[in-house]
Design an enzyme around this catalytic site. Sequence first.
Site, PDB file in Angstrom:
ATOM      1  N   LYS A 210       2.579  -3.422  -2.443  1.00 21.93           N
ATOM      2  CA  LYS A 210       1.329  -3.470  -2.629  1.00 21.93           C
ATOM      3  C   LYS A 210       0.626  -4.283  -1.656  1.00 21.93           C
ATOM      4  O   LYS A 210       1.127  -5.212  -1.206  1.00 21.93           O
ATOM      5  CB  LYS A 210       1.002  -3.701  -3.981  1.00 21.93           C
ATOM      6  CG  LYS A 210       1.410  -2.634  -5.214  1.00 21.93           C
ATOM      7  CD  LYS A 210       1.440  -3.007  -6.511  1.00 21.93           C
ATOM      8  CE  LYS A 210       1.875  -2.139  -7.571  1.00 21.93           C
ATOM      9  NZ  LYS A 210       1.516  -2.615  -8.836  1.00 21.93           N
TER      10      LYS A 210
ATOM     11  N   ASN B  36       1.224  -7.666  -8.924  1.00 25.17           N
ATOM     12  CA  ASN B  36       2.826  -7.547  -9.140  1.00 25.17           C
ATOM     13  C   ASN B  36       3.404  -6.874  -8.088  1.00 25.17           C
ATOM     14  O   ASN B  36       4.607  -6.573  -8.246  1.00 25.17           O
ATOM     15  CB  ASN B  36       2.958  -6.992 -10.609  1.00 25.17           C
ATOM     16  CG  ASN B  36       2.671  -5.609 -10.462  1.00 25.17           C
ATOM     17  OD1 ASN B  36       2.251  -5.079  -9.699  1.00 25.17           O
ATOM     18  ND2 ASN B  36       2.960  -4.902 -11.713  1.00 25.17           N
TER      19      ASN B  36
ATOM     20  N   HIS C  14       5.301  -1.116  -6.297  1.00 25.90           N
ATOM     21  CA  HIS C  14       5.508  -0.075  -7.159  1.00 25.90           C
ATOM     22  C   HIS C  14       6.925   0.530  -7.028  1.00 25.90           C
ATOM     23  O   HIS C  14       7.393   0.650  -5.965  1.00 25.90           O
ATOM     24  CB  HIS C  14       4.458   1.006  -6.984  1.00 25.90           C
ATOM     25  CG  HIS C  14       4.465   2.331  -7.465  1.00 25.90           C
ATOM     26  ND1 HIS C  14       4.192   2.746  -8.824  1.00 25.90           N
ATOM     27  CD2 HIS C  14       5.215   3.441  -7.202  1.00 25.90           C
ATOM     28  CE1 HIS C  14       4.578   3.728  -9.341  1.00 25.90           C
ATOM     29  NE2 HIS C  14       5.363   4.142  -8.176  1.00 25.90           N
TER      30      HIS C  14
ATOM     31  N   GLU D 195       5.773  11.478  -6.813  1.00 27.85           N
ATOM     32  CA  GLU D 195       5.110  10.678  -6.103  1.00 27.85           C
ATOM     33  C   GLU D 195       5.613  10.614  -4.609  1.00 27.85           C
ATOM     34  O   GLU D 195       4.801  10.491  -3.652  1.00 27.85           O
ATOM     35  CB  GLU D 195       5.657   9.276  -6.739  1.00 27.85           C
ATOM     36  CG  GLU D 195       5.024   8.897  -8.137  1.00 27.85           C
ATOM     37  CD  GLU D 195       5.354   7.731  -8.693  1.00 27.85           C
ATOM     38  OE1 GLU D 195       4.705   7.347  -9.697  1.00 27.85           O
ATOM     39  OE2 GLU D 195       6.228   6.911  -8.166  1.00 27.85           O
TER      40      GLU D 195
END
Length: 149
Positions: free
Chosen positions: A9, A112, A115, A126
Amino acid sequence: MERTFLAIKPDGVQRGLVGEIIRRFETKGFTLVALKFMKVSKELAEQHYDVHRERPFFAGLVEFITSGPVVAMVWEGEGVVASARKIIGATNPLTSEPGTIRGDFGISIGRNLIHGSDAIETAQREIALWFKDDELVSWQPHLTPWLKE
Ligand code: DAT
Ligand code: MG
């Protein structure tokens, strides 16, 4: 062969953790199938997090994931979906086990770092959402006989 979708991320990229995070999957013995450095569009972010559309944190999550570049990846190996989730750690880094990526580098659920697909079917959805078929590279690592019988 089982595959999973992982994305570092914007916080992982901004904090200079790209190499450290990729290293953990590489040295574990999983096989890299695809990787791209990219800005995420609002449309892609909303589709990716579609299951969370009704949650109060949805808008903030989409804003965060589109706020800077990410590293999108596909990794392959027996049991890679569940194993990658273990390597990543629990959703809230404050309670993730030390030794996991989130446990070692994070303190906040909204930052966090990475992913990882939560199931094989999710991974298939995905991977198809983030990558074109011709971006996925099938190859035979020479390391394989040294990783498994
Ligand atoms: P995971 O990323 O571990 O699969 P998830 O699918 O439940 O977790 O949620 C997706 C992301 O949304 C998560 O990585 C961080 C964010 N998120 C989840 N719960 C949240 C909450 N209560 N407050 C803020 N952000 C949250
Ligand atoms: Mg999830």
